[in-house]
Design an enzyme around this catalytic site. Structure first.
Site, PDB file in Angstrom:
ATOM      1  N   THR A  67     -30.962 -14.657   1.977  1.00  0.00           N
ATOM      2  CA  THR A  67     -31.147 -15.571   2.110  1.00  0.00           C
ATOM      3  C   THR A  67     -32.469 -15.483   3.725  1.00  0.00           C
ATOM      4  O   THR A  67     -32.771 -17.022   4.104  1.00  0.00           O
ATOM      5  CB  THR A  67     -29.758 -16.102   3.258  1.00  0.00           C
ATOM      6  OG1 THR A  67     -28.682 -15.792   2.282  1.00  0.00           O
ATOM      7  CG2 THR A  67     -30.136 -17.662   4.331  1.00  0.00           C
ATOM      8  N   PHE A  86     -22.944 -11.760  -0.853  1.00  0.00           N
ATOM      9  CA  PHE A  86     -24.138 -10.898  -0.384  1.00  0.00           C
ATOM     10  C   PHE A  86     -25.408 -11.627   0.585  1.00  0.00           C
ATOM     11  O   PHE A  86     -25.716 -10.748   0.121  1.00  0.00           O
ATOM     12  CB  PHE A  86     -24.644  -9.484  -0.940  1.00  0.00           C
ATOM     13  CG  PHE A  86     -22.821  -9.174  -1.261  1.00  0.00           C
ATOM     14  CD1 PHE A  86     -21.659  -9.269  -1.266  1.00  0.00           C
ATOM     15  CD2 PHE A  86     -23.420  -9.283  -3.547  1.00  0.00           C
ATOM     16  CE1 PHE A  86     -20.706  -8.533  -2.051  1.00  0.00           C
ATOM     17  CE2 PHE A  86     -22.496  -8.886  -3.689  1.00  0.00           C
ATOM     18  CZ  PHE A  86     -21.091  -8.767  -3.936  1.00  0.00           C
ATOM     19  N   CYS A  87     -25.484 -12.668   0.908  1.00  0.00           N
ATOM     20  CA  CYS A  87     -26.411 -13.575   1.380  1.00  0.00           C
ATOM     21  C   CYS A  87     -27.833 -13.489   0.246  1.00  0.00           C
ATOM     22  O   CYS A  87     -28.146 -13.390   0.545  1.00  0.00           O
ATOM     23  CB  CYS A  87     -26.839 -12.698   2.542  1.00  0.00           C
ATOM     24  SG  CYS A  87     -25.614 -12.898   4.444  1.00  0.00           S
ATOM     25  N   ASN A  88     -27.140 -13.850  -0.902  1.00  0.00           N
ATOM     26  CA  ASN A  88     -27.976 -13.669  -1.703  1.00  0.00           C
ATOM     27  C   ASN A  88     -27.768 -14.901  -2.951  1.00  0.00           C
ATOM     28  O   ASN A  88     -27.092 -14.137  -3.614  1.00  0.00           O
ATOM     29  CB  ASN A  88     -28.369 -12.303  -2.224  1.00  0.00           C
ATOM     30  CG  ASN A  88     -29.703 -12.461  -3.372  1.00  0.00           C
ATOM     31  OD1 ASN A  88     -29.776 -13.976  -4.182  1.00  0.00           O
ATOM     32  ND2 ASN A  88     -29.687 -11.083  -4.089  1.00  0.00           N
TER      33      ASN A  88
END
Length: 882
Positions: A153, A424-426
Site C-alpha cells: 500500500t 497484508f496491505c497488498n
C-alpha cells in the site's frame, strides 16, 4: 470437516524423505551448535509458541538486547547536533552504523547514501516528494510513475503525491512486466532532454513471497525493458523491505536508484526505524521543500533565504534522528552475524523450511481427493531465487469451499500458532490471486468490509488469505506443528479423533500454567440446566454455588448455599415448561468485571446500558490496556458479587481474602482517566491502590481495576438491521458491541451432543450443560425448543419490555476456556465451527427499545419470552462481547 479412516493424503511428510527427494542441496540450521540450543538460549520466550509471522516482523534475540542495554549503561550519548564530547561520540557511532549498513548491502559511501527515516513507508514518501518530476507541458508528456500492482500500500500511495504534481501514474501487472519484450540499448533511444520516470517494484512480494528478478533494475534503467512506452530516462526504486529480512542484497551488482528498508524486518528491534538508500548519482537531482533542524547550512528567519547542507543525509534528515535506535542497529548486525554467519545462511535455512512446508501442505488431500488448501504463488518453490520463505493460502473444505481466514486464525490461536490473515496491505496481489475484481472491492466496502477487519467471506468468496512466513530462528518443529494443526483440524484419524498435536512444552503447544492447573475454583453464582435437559450424574457440579441473587429481596450474595437454601438447579426447575413453542428465561447472569466470573441473579434491575452494573469494571495492565481471558485466562477465577443494599461489590478468589469496592465513585476524589474498548475511547477512573495490590498479588503482575465513569455516555458504533433508526442507538457499558447477549438451551444441547459423540464409549462426559453455558458468557438463557431458532428472531418481548435482536454473535476462542478452571480445550470451538458451516456463531445480541427508566424495570427468571419473526431481515455478524 472430513472424517473417516486415515489415508495417505492425511500423513505428515517426513523431513528426511523430503530432503532425499530434493533435486538440489538444501541447508537446515547454521552448522554451529544445534538450532534448538540457539532457540533455548536466545528465544526462550518462544517456548510453547509457533511464531510464523516473520514477514510482519522477525524476533530479536536476547543477546542483542542485553548487548544494547550494556552499551547504554556504559556510555553517554548526547544529541548529535551538539558539539560536546558525548554528542561527538553519538555522531561518530551513527556514522559507523551508516558504514555498517552499506557494507551489509555490499556497497560503500562512494556509491550510496543512507538516509534514516521512521521506516520504509516514510522512505517511500520521501522519494515521492523529492523525485525530480516533470509536469506535462505543451512540448512534452512529462514524467510518469509506474508501479507493479503486486506492491505494498505504501508504494501505491505514492501516486497521491505525484497526482498533485500532475504526474500520471501507471499500474503495471506482473504478467505484463514478465512478458515485456527486451530491447537493445540502441533501440531504446537517447533519453537526453527527456523527462525522468520512476518504476517501483518489490524484490519480494509481501503477499505471496514471489521474488521478482533483480535484473529488472539494470534492464529498466538501460531502457532494455520498459514498464510503459514513454520516452525518457527511467529510474528504479526497489522496495526491499520484505526481501532483506531473509536474503542478501548486493547493490554493487544491482544498482537500484532508491532502496527503502525497515530494520525491524531484519533484526526485530528497533522498531520505528528505517532507511532510504540513495544512489549518489541521483542525489543531486533530488528536490526538497520543507527544511527542519540540522538540514540547513544557513537560513534567514526574516527573509526567504535557505542553503541546504551538502551532505545528502544531513539535507534530508529533518530534526534529530532516533540516534539511540540507530546505535541499536550495531548490536543487531553483531547478533545476526554471530548467530547465523550471515544472510546467505539465513536465505538457505528459511527457504528449506518454506519448501518443505509448501511440499507437505500442497500434498494434503481429503479422502475424496480434494485438496485441503489452495496456495497462492507464482512459483513452484524450486529456488530461493524465485521464492521467499512465505506461503499464502486458504483452507478448503472437502467440497472445495473456502474456510474463512478469520476462523483459521482463531483455530491457530488455540494452538498458540501465530499467523497473519487478510490482504497484508497488498490489495493488488490479493485481487490477482483471489480473483477479486475492482467492482467486487467496492461492493465489499459497501457491505462493511474494510482493510484489516475479520470479514473473511462475502457471498462465499474470500476477501483475503492466511500467510505464514519463516525467519532465521524458525525450526522444523515450527513447520511441523503448523502442518499437524492443519491435519488435525481438517483431517481425522480412523477413530474420528484429531491427529495428535504438539505436547505441552513442545513448539505448537499452549504453555502450561501450573497455577491455573492447580487452582480450585471457589463457589460462584452460575447457571445450571433445567432437569429435563441435564440428567447426567454431573448435573450437580455447581450445587455448592451460592444462591442466585434476587435484587428485590437482596439476598446477601456472599452466603454459601446450605441445606435450607434453594440451589440454582432447584430454582431452574421451578420454571414452567408451558407450551412447546413457549420460551422462558431460565437463568440471568451479569458480569460486573469484564472477562471475570459471572454473577447469577433471579431478578435484576435494568439500567440505560443493560443489566445494572453489567461489565461496568475492567482489569487493565500497567499500560492501561484492557485485559480479556484471551491474554489472561485466570480472569475467570475472579468472582465479583454485587450487594445493592450496601452499595458495594465484593470480589473473591481462591487463596485471597475477599475485598470490597464501592459501586459508585466519590466525585470529589475521583480522577478521570481514559482507556479504550474495541477502539472506543471511554472515560474511566481507577478504583484504587488497595484493589490494584490485591489483583497484582493474585496474578503475579501489576494490574489495576477501573470503572466506567457514570457521567460518560458511550454509544454503539453502528446500526444493525434495516429498520433501526438513528434515535434508537444504544448506550453501552464496557461491552464490545451490544447491551445483552441471549443464548438458547436447545442450541447448547445440540453442541453438547456433538461433543459427546467425540468421546469414547464409557468415557466421562467432559462438557456438562452448565460448563457449556458458562463458556458463552450470556446474560439471558432461555429454554428454546429448536437449536439456533433465536437467529431468526427480529424482536422479543419480556413482559412489558421490548428488545431488538441485533444479530448473531460471531464467537472467538474465548469459548474454549473452562470458566471454572481457566484451562483451554479447543474442541468446543472446533465442533461449533463444524456445525455452523465455517462461521462460529452462537447466541444473539439484544438492545432494549423505548426503555422508560422513570420507574424501576426488572428482568426475572421464569419470565415468558415472546419472539417476533420478520422475513428477509438482514443481520450482520457482531464480534463476541469479550
Amino acid at each position: 470437516m472430513a472424517g473417516g479412516a486415515a489415508h495417505p493424503g492425511a500423513e505428515l511428510l517426513p523431513f528426511a524423505r523430503f530432503l532425499d527427494s530434493s533435486l538440489q542441496p538444501l541447508v537446515y540450521g547454521y552448522g554451529r551448535g544445534t538450532l534448538h540450543e540457539l532457540r533455548a538460549r536466545e528465544f526462550g520466550r518462544l517456548a510453547g509458541t509457533v511464531y510464523l509471522d516473520h514477514a510482519g516482523t522477525t524476533l530479536f534475540p536476547q543477546s542483542q538486547i542485553t548487548s544494547f542495554m550494556k552499551d547504554l549503561m556504559e556510555n553517554v550519548y548526547g544529541n548529535p547536533h551538539s558539539q560536546n564530547i558525548s554528542s561527538k561520540l553519538t555522531h561518530d557511532t551513527v556514522e559507523q552504523v551508516r558504514f555498517r549498513i552499506l557494507a551489509h548491502f555490499h556497497t560503500s559511501p562512494e556509491d550510496y547514501t543512507v538516509i534514516f527515516t521512521s521506516g520504509s513507508t516514510a522512505a517511500l514518501k520521501l522519494v515521492a516528494e523529492a523525485f525530480p518530476w516533470v509536469s506535462p507541458g505543451p512540448e512534452g508528456s512529462g514524467s510518469c510513475f509506474c508501479y507493479l500492482t503486486d506492491s505494498h500500500t505504501s508504494v501505491v500511495g505514492m501516486r497521491k503525491i505525484t497526482a498533485a504534481m500532475n504526474v500520471s501514474s501507471i499500474p503495471v501487472r506482473p504478467e505484463d512486466m514478465w512478458s515485456a519484450e527486451r530491447q537493445d540499448a540502441a533501440a531504446a533511444g537517447d533519453p537526453a532532454g527527456q523527462p525522468p520516470h520512476l518504476f517501483c517494484y518489490p524484490a519480494q512480494s509481501n503477499f505471496s513471497g514471489t521474488r521478482y528478478p533483480l535484473s529488472w533494475i539494470g534492464e529498466v534503467k538501460s531502457g532494455r525493458r520498459r514498464p510503459a512506452s514513454r520516452p525518457g530516462k527511467w529510474f528504479v526504486l526497489l522496495d526491499a523491505a520484505a526481501f532483506v529480512g531473509t536474503s542478501p542484497l548486493d547493490l554493487s551488482v544491482h544498482q537500484a536508484d532508491f532502496v527503502p528498508i525497515s530494520f525491524y524486518k531484519i533484526f526485530g528491534f528497533p522498531t520505528g526505524l528505517g532507511a532510504l538508500l540513495v544512489n549518489n548519482r541521483l542525489a543531486a537531482l533530488l528536490r526538497k521543500t520543507y527544511f527542519g533542524g540540522g538540514t540547513a547550512a544557513a537560513y534567514l528567519a526574516g527573509d526567504d533565504f535557505y542553503v541546504p547542507r551538502e551532505s545528502v543525509a544531513e539535507r534530508f534528515e529533518d530534526g534529530t534522528i532516533s540516534f539511540l535506535d540507530v546505535i541499536a542497529l550495531k548490536h543487531g548486525f553483531d547478533a545476526l552475524e554471530r548467530l547465523t554467519g550471515g544472510m546467505e545462511s539465513i536465505r538457505q535455512h528459511t527457504f528449506t523450511l518454506a519448501q518443505y512446508t509448501y511440499t507437505a501442505l500442497s500434498s494434503l488431500r481429503y479422502p475424496n481427493g480434494a485438496p485441503v488448501v489452495q496456495i497462492y504463488s507464482d512459483s513452484d518453490f524450486s529456488s530461493p531465487e524465485v521464492q521467499g520463505p512465505v506461503i499464502s493460502f486458504n483452507v478448503l473444505d472437502d467440497h472445495g469451499n473456502v474456510v474463512g481466514y478469520s476462523q483459521v486464525d482463531k483455530m491457530a490461536s488455540l494452538h498458540n500458532i501465530h499467523v497473519r490473515t487478510g490482504c497484508f496491505c497488498n490489495t493488488g496481489a490479493c485481487q490477482r490471486h483471489l480473483g477479486i475484481s475492482d467492482e467486487m472491492v467496492k461492493k465489499h466496502l459497501q457491505a462493511g468490509h474494510v482493510c484489516g477487519d475479520d470479514v473473511d467471506l462475502i457471498d462465499g468468496q474470500p476477501t483475503g488469505s492466511v500467510r505464514i512466513s519463516f525467519g532465521y530462528m524458525s525450526t522444523l518443529e515450527d513447520a511441523q506443528a503448523f502442518l499437524r494443526f492443519i491435519i488435525a483440524t481438517r483431517l481425522h484419524s480412523s477413530h474420528g479423533q484429531p491427529l495428535p498435536l504438539a505436547t505441552p512444552g513442545e513448539a505448537g503447544a499452549p504453555p502450561e500454567d501450573s497455577e491455573a492447573q492447580n487452582a480450585v475454583p471457589a463457589a460462584r453464582a452460575r447457571g445450571s440446566s433445567s432437569p429435563q435437559e441435564d440428567t447426567s450424574p454431573h448435573s450437580g457440579v455447581w450445587n455448592n454455588s451460592p444462591t442466585a441473587v434476587d435484587a428485590e429481596g437482596l439476598c446477601p450474595p456472599l452466603l454459601e448455599a446450605t441445606g435450607t437454601q434453594q440451589t440454582t438447579s432447584e430454582k431452574a426447575a421451578d420454571v414452567p415448561d408451558g407450551d412447546l413453542r413457549s420460551h422462558v428465561i431460565t437463568n440471568l447472569f451479569l458480569y460486573p468485571i469484564k472477562s471475570c466470573a459471572a454473577f447469577e441473579v433471579i431478578r435484576w434491575p435494568l439500567g440505560s446500558q443493560g443489566l445494572l452494573y453489567d461489565r461496568s469494571w475492567m482489569v487493565v495492565n500497567h499500560n492501561g490496556i484492557c485485559l480479556s481471558q484471551k491474554q489472561e485466562p485466570r480472569l475467570c477465577l475472579i468472582q465479583p458479587f454485587i450487594d445493592l443494599q450496601r452499595r458495594i461489590m465484593v470480589i473473591k478468589a481462591q487463596g485471597m481474602e475477599p475485598i470490597e469496592v464501592p459501586l459508585e465513585e466519590n466525585s470529589e476524589q475521583v480522577q478521570i482517566c481514559q482507556s479504550k474498548v474495541c477502539a472506543d475511547r471511554v472515560n474511566t477512573y481507577d478504583c484504587g491502590e488497595k484493589i490494584s495490590n490485591w489483583l497484582s498479588k493474585f496474578f503475579g503482575r501489576p494490574y489495576h481495576l477501573i470503572k466506567q465513569s457514570s457521567d460518560f455516555q458511550r454509544n454503539a458504533k453502528k446500526k444493525h438491521g434495516k429498520d433501526q433508526s438513528a434515535h434508537t442507538t444504544a448506550t453501552l457499558s464496557l461491552v464490545n458491541e451490544a447491551q445483552y447477549l441471549l443464548i438458547n438451551r436447545s442450541s447448547i444441547l445440540e453442541l453438547q451432543q456433538q461433543l459427546s459423540t467425540s468421546c469414547e464409549n464409557g468415557k466421562e462426559e467432559l462438557f456438562p450443560m452448565n460448563n457449556l453455558i458458562s463458556r458463552f458468557r450470556a446474560n439471558i438463557i432461555t429454554n428454546g425448543t429448536r437449536a439456533f431458532e433465536e437467529e431468526k428472531w427480529d424482536e422479543i418481548s419480556i413482559g412489558s419490555l421490548r428488545f431488538q435482536v441485533l444479530g448473531p454473535c460471531h464467537r472467538c476462542q474465548m469459548i474454549c476456556i473452562d470458566q471454572q478452571t481457566g484451562q483451554r480445550n479447543q474442541d468446543v470451538f472446533q465442533k461449533l465451527s463444524e456445525r455452523r458451516e465455517r462461521k462460529v456463531k452462537f447466541g444473539v445480541y439484544l438492545m432494549h427499545t423505548s426503555l422508560d427508566l422513570s420507574s424501576p424495570c426488572y428482568l426475572s427468571v421464569g419470565s415468558q419470552v415472546l419472539p417476533l419473526l420478520k422475513e428477509n431481515m438482514e443481520h450482520h455478524d457482531i464480534p463476541a462481547t469479550e
